[in-house]
Design a protein around this motif. Structure first.
Motif, PDB file in Angstrom:
ATOM      1  N   ARG A   1      41.004  74.110  66.501  1.00 43.38           N
ATOM      2  CA  ARG A   1      40.759  75.527  66.719  1.00 43.38           C
ATOM      3  C   ARG A   1      40.644  75.778  68.221  1.00 43.38           C
ATOM      4  N   ALA A   2      40.325  77.002  68.584  1.00 44.51           N
ATOM      5  CA  ALA A   2      40.327  77.373  70.001  1.00 44.51           C
ATOM      6  C   ALA A   2      39.002  77.977  70.423  1.00 44.51           C
ATOM      7  N   GLY A   3      37.916  77.402  69.889  1.00 43.67           N
ATOM      8  CA  GLY A   3      36.609  77.836  70.349  1.00 43.67           C
ATOM      9  C   GLY A   3      36.441  77.553  71.832  1.00 43.67           C
ATOM     10  N   ALA A   4      35.535  78.277  72.473  1.00 40.80           N
ATOM     11  CA  ALA A   4      35.387  78.165  73.919  1.00 40.80           C
ATOM     12  C   ALA A   4      35.035  76.749  74.356  1.00 40.80           C
ATOM     13  N   SER A   5      34.126  76.091  73.634  1.00 38.21           N
ATOM     14  CA  SER A   5      33.733  74.733  74.027  1.00 38.21           C
ATOM     15  C   SER A   5      34.889  73.763  73.852  1.00 38.21           C
ATOM     16  N   THR A   6      35.663  73.922  72.786  1.00 38.59           N
ATOM     17  CA  THR A   6      36.829  73.060  72.577  1.00 38.59           C
ATOM     18  C   THR A   6      37.810  73.190  73.729  1.00 38.59           C
ATOM     19  N   VAL A   7      38.123  74.429  74.108  1.00 40.77           N
ATOM     20  CA  VAL A   7      39.066  74.660  75.203  1.00 40.77           C
ATOM     21  C   VAL A   7      38.520  74.092  76.509  1.00 40.77           C
ATOM     22  N   ALA A   8      37.237  74.283  76.776  1.00 39.14           N
ATOM     23  CA  ALA A   8      36.642  73.755  78.003  1.00 39.14           C
ATOM     24  C   ALA A   8      36.727  72.231  78.039  1.00 39.14           C
ATOM     25  N   GLU A   9      36.434  71.586  76.912  1.00 40.04           N
ATOM     26  CA  GLU A   9      36.450  70.127  76.873  1.00 40.04           C
ATOM     27  C   GLU A   9      37.873  69.587  77.000  1.00 40.04           C
ATOM     28  N   LEU A  10      38.834  70.226  76.358  1.00 39.43           N
ATOM     29  CA  LEU A  10      40.226  69.797  76.470  1.00 39.43           C
ATOM     30  C   LEU A  10      40.724  69.889  77.909  1.00 39.43           C
ATOM     31  N   THR A  11      40.314  70.929  78.610  1.00 39.84           N
ATOM     32  CA  THR A  11      40.803  71.106  79.982  1.00 39.84           C
ATOM     33  C   THR A  11      40.092  70.188  80.969  1.00 39.84           C
ATOM     34  N   VAL A  12      38.806  69.948  80.775  1.00 37.07           N
ATOM     35  CA  VAL A  12      38.107  69.018  81.657  1.00 37.07           C
ATOM     36  C   VAL A  12      38.671  67.609  81.487  1.00 37.07           C
ATOM     37  N   MET A  13      39.005  67.245  80.245  1.00 41.00           N
ATOM     38  CA  MET A  13      39.577  65.919  79.986  1.00 41.00           C
ATOM     39  C   MET A  13      41.062  65.849  80.319  1.00 41.00           C
ATOM     40  N   GLY A  14      41.746  66.993  80.197  1.00 43.58           N
ATOM     41  CA  GLY A  14      43.189  66.989  80.380  1.00 43.58           C
ATOM     42  C   GLY A  14      43.901  66.371  79.198  1.00 43.58           C
ATOM     43  N   ARG A  15      43.728  66.988  78.013  1.00 50.63           N
ATOM     44  CA  ARG A  15      44.371  66.488  76.799  1.00 50.63           C
ATOM     45  C   ARG A  15      45.247  67.579  76.192  1.00 50.63           C
ATOM     46  N   PRO A  16      46.488  67.229  75.806  1.00 50.67           N
ATOM     47  CA  PRO A  16      47.383  68.225  75.206  1.00 50.67           C
ATOM     48  C   PRO A  16      46.926  68.575  73.799  1.00 50.67           C
ATOM     49  N   SER A  17      47.204  69.787  73.379  1.00 52.81           N
ATOM     50  CA  SER A  17      46.709  70.219  72.070  1.00 52.81           C
ATOM     51  C   SER A  17      47.614  71.263  71.445  1.00 52.81           C
ATOM     52  N   ILE A  18      47.595  71.277  70.123  1.00 48.52           N
ATOM     53  CA  ILE A  18      48.124  72.395  69.342  1.00 48.52           C
ATOM     54  C   ILE A  18      46.904  73.176  68.880  1.00 48.52           C
ATOM     55  N   LEU A  19      46.763  74.392  69.346  1.00 50.72           N
ATOM     56  CA  LEU A  19      45.603  75.209  69.028  1.00 50.72           C
ATOM     57  C   LEU A  19      45.960  76.243  67.966  1.00 50.72           C
ATOM     58  N   VAL A  20      45.153  76.282  66.931  1.00 50.72           N
ATOM     59  CA  VAL A  20      45.348  77.216  65.819  1.00 50.72           C
ATOM     60  C   VAL A  20      44.099  78.098  65.752  1.00 50.72           C
ATOM     61  N   PRO A  21      44.116  79.249  66.420  1.00 50.28           N
ATOM     62  CA  PRO A  21      42.903  80.082  66.480  1.00 50.28           C
ATOM     63  C   PRO A  21      42.387  80.444  65.102  1.00 50.28           C
ATOM     64  N   LEU A  22      41.084  80.443  64.957  1.00 53.81           N
ATOM     65  CA  LEU A  22      40.474  80.840  63.697  1.00 53.81           C
ATOM     66  C   LEU A  22      40.819  82.294  63.416  1.00 53.81           C
ATOM     67  N   PRO A  23      41.500  82.605  62.300  1.00 53.32           N
ATOM     68  CA  PRO A  23      41.848  84.003  62.010  1.00 53.32           C
ATOM     69  C   PRO A  23      40.603  84.808  61.668  1.00 53.32           C
ATOM     70  N   HIS A  24      40.665  86.085  61.939  1.00 55.44           N
ATOM     71  CA  HIS A  24      39.574  87.017  61.631  1.00 55.44           C
ATOM     72  C   HIS A  24      38.323  86.732  62.456  1.00 55.44           C
ATOM     73  N   ALA A  25      38.447  85.927  63.533  1.00 53.18           N
ATOM     74  CA  ALA A  25      37.297  85.722  64.415  1.00 53.18           C
ATOM     75  C   ALA A  25      36.964  87.040  65.093  1.00 53.18           C
ATOM     76  N   LEU A  26      35.678  87.244  65.353  1.00 51.02           N
ATOM     77  CA  LEU A  26      35.253  88.493  65.978  1.00 51.02           C
ATOM     78  C   LEU A  26      35.980  88.693  67.301  1.00 51.02           C
ATOM     79  N   ASP A  27      36.589  89.862  67.456  1.00 53.21           N
ATOM     80  CA  ASP A  27      37.259  90.256  68.702  1.00 53.21           C
ATOM     81  C   ASP A  27      38.408  89.328  69.092  1.00 53.21           C
ATOM     82  N   ASN A  28      38.919  88.527  68.126  1.00 51.42           N
ATOM     83  CA  ASN A  28      40.024  87.622  68.420  1.00 51.42           C
ATOM     84  C   ASN A  28      39.730  86.715  69.615  1.00 51.42           C
TER      85      ASN A  28
END
Length: 375
Positions: free
Chosen positions: A268-295
């Motif tokens: 998924r593409a929660g804020a902590s997940t995205v932050a950790e992926l970028t600090v580590m530098g790891r490629p990802s396929i992100l599937v945002p959680l549908p119907h999340a508040l404010d997208n």
């Protein structure tokens, strides 16, 4: 000029809110500042051993709908929480209160304002969350994770500071491991996780997608996947039938280490997940959680995809067949994975925790927080 004696952090009971608060608490503790935590009645349900002197639990509620009954129920619960927080703050007397989002932060921050204590909120996502939107006008300062934050405009933007989204020390330690793309004949390490709300979709979709991959790829796979307790058996059976090596569990306490070891992350593409992926530098396929508040997850994923560090695919467009096609294209071209890893690393903000700690101490000591419009 006042010296910060203690700082109260306020965070909702989800990982996306607790983990950046955890990272800040670690850094403040290193600087000799006492930290307390105020959260809802779920407390530290992740068993993270939050580095606080005391964890206070206050009543809270999330507005589930606009129905009059829900509005009344939520309002009454938040009022109870505010009274409890007001009493706690009177005893603790922190130099500042900093909230990390979610409705459980509302009572502590409102109570802090009533007591005249400096306040701030930290927004982890690329869009201002609903609770933070309610609090933004009331707090002294705002810290953000992205250079552009939706709904943060005008006078609100004037008190915003870009700090980045801090990650825990365990993530920083794991980030020391450089990324290595899979070799031509070597194993391929896939990590799949979706959080408590998003794991079911991956349990339904990913095993079917991996089963559809060519034999030459499938036999090289080493899968680590999060699955809900009720899905564990069927997911494990699916991988066994496909003769794919897989480790399945509802939660991994060493997730940063596993993320650092992965050749590709699907999540998924929660804020902590995205932050950790970028600090580590790891490629990802992100599937945002549908119907999340404010997208918020869709905004997070699109930002990282625009940088070249990830591939964003909305759930409504992701069948097992589509995922199999995407995975095959990526896994037979490891140079593309390496390029995405480099782009993700470039987008990371490893200094976010230091920035946020500087911000917190300036707030607590009555100094300027570096406020200015987001660049």
């Amino acid at each position: 000029m006042a010296v910060a004696q203690s700082i109260m952090l306020a965070a909702g009971g989800t990982g996306g809110h607790l983990f950046p608060a955890f990272a800040l608490a670690e850094e403040l503790k290193r600087r000799g500042v006492t930290v307390d935590l105020m959260t809802d009645m779920r407390g530290d349900r992740y068993g993270s051993g939050f580095p606080a002197r005391t964890i206070y639990q206050v009543p809270s509620a999330t507005l589930a709908s606009r129905s009059p009954a829900d509005v009344v129920r939520t309002t009454m619960m938040l009022a109870r929480g505010t009274r409890a927080a007001f009493s706690i703050l009177g005893r603790v007397k922190p130099s500042a209160v900093i909230g990390f989002g979610g409705y459980p932060t509302y009572p502590p921050l409102v109570a802090a304002r009533l007591r005249g204590i400096p306040t701030a909120i930290h927004e982890q996502n690329a869009v201002l969350g609903r609770a933070n939107k309610l609090l933004a006008k009331r707090v002294t300062a705002i810290a953000t994770s992205f250079d552009r934050t939706k709904f943060l405009e005008g006078k609100l933007a004037e008190k915003a500071v870009l700090t980045g989204n801090p990650v825990r020390q365990a993530v920083v330690d794991a980030a020391a491991r450089p990324y290595e793309a899979p070799s031509a004949e070597g194993v391929i390490r896939l990590l799949i996780f979706g959080g408590s709300q998003g794991a079911r979709f991956f349990s339904d979709t990913v095993p079917l997608a991996l089963f559809a991959l060519p034999d030459a790829i499938r036999k090289r796979l080493r899968v680590v996947q999060q699955a809900r307790e009720e899905d564990l058996e069927r997911v494990q059976e699916a991988y066994s039938e496909a003769n794919i090596s897989a480790e399945i569990a509802p939660f991994f306490t060493d997730l940063p280490t596993r993320m650092a070891a992965a050749h590709l992350v699907v999540g998924r593409a929660g804020a902590s997940t995205v932050a950790e992926l970028t600090v580590m530098g790891r490629p990802s396929i992100l599937v945002p959680l549908p119907h999340a508040l404010d997208n918020d997850q869709l905004n997070n994923a699109r930002r990282l995809a625009e940088s070249g560090g990830a591939w964003c695919i909305e759930q409504k467009n992701l069948s097992p067949e589509r995922l199999a096609d995407e995975l095959e294209k990526l896994l037979i071209a490891p140079d593309g994975l390496a390029a995405a890893a480099k782009a993700a690393k470039t987008a990371g903000r490893p200094d976010a925790v230091r920035n946020l700690a500087d911000f917190a101490l300036a707030l607590a000591e009555g100094r300027k927080t570096g406020m200015g419009r987001e660049s």
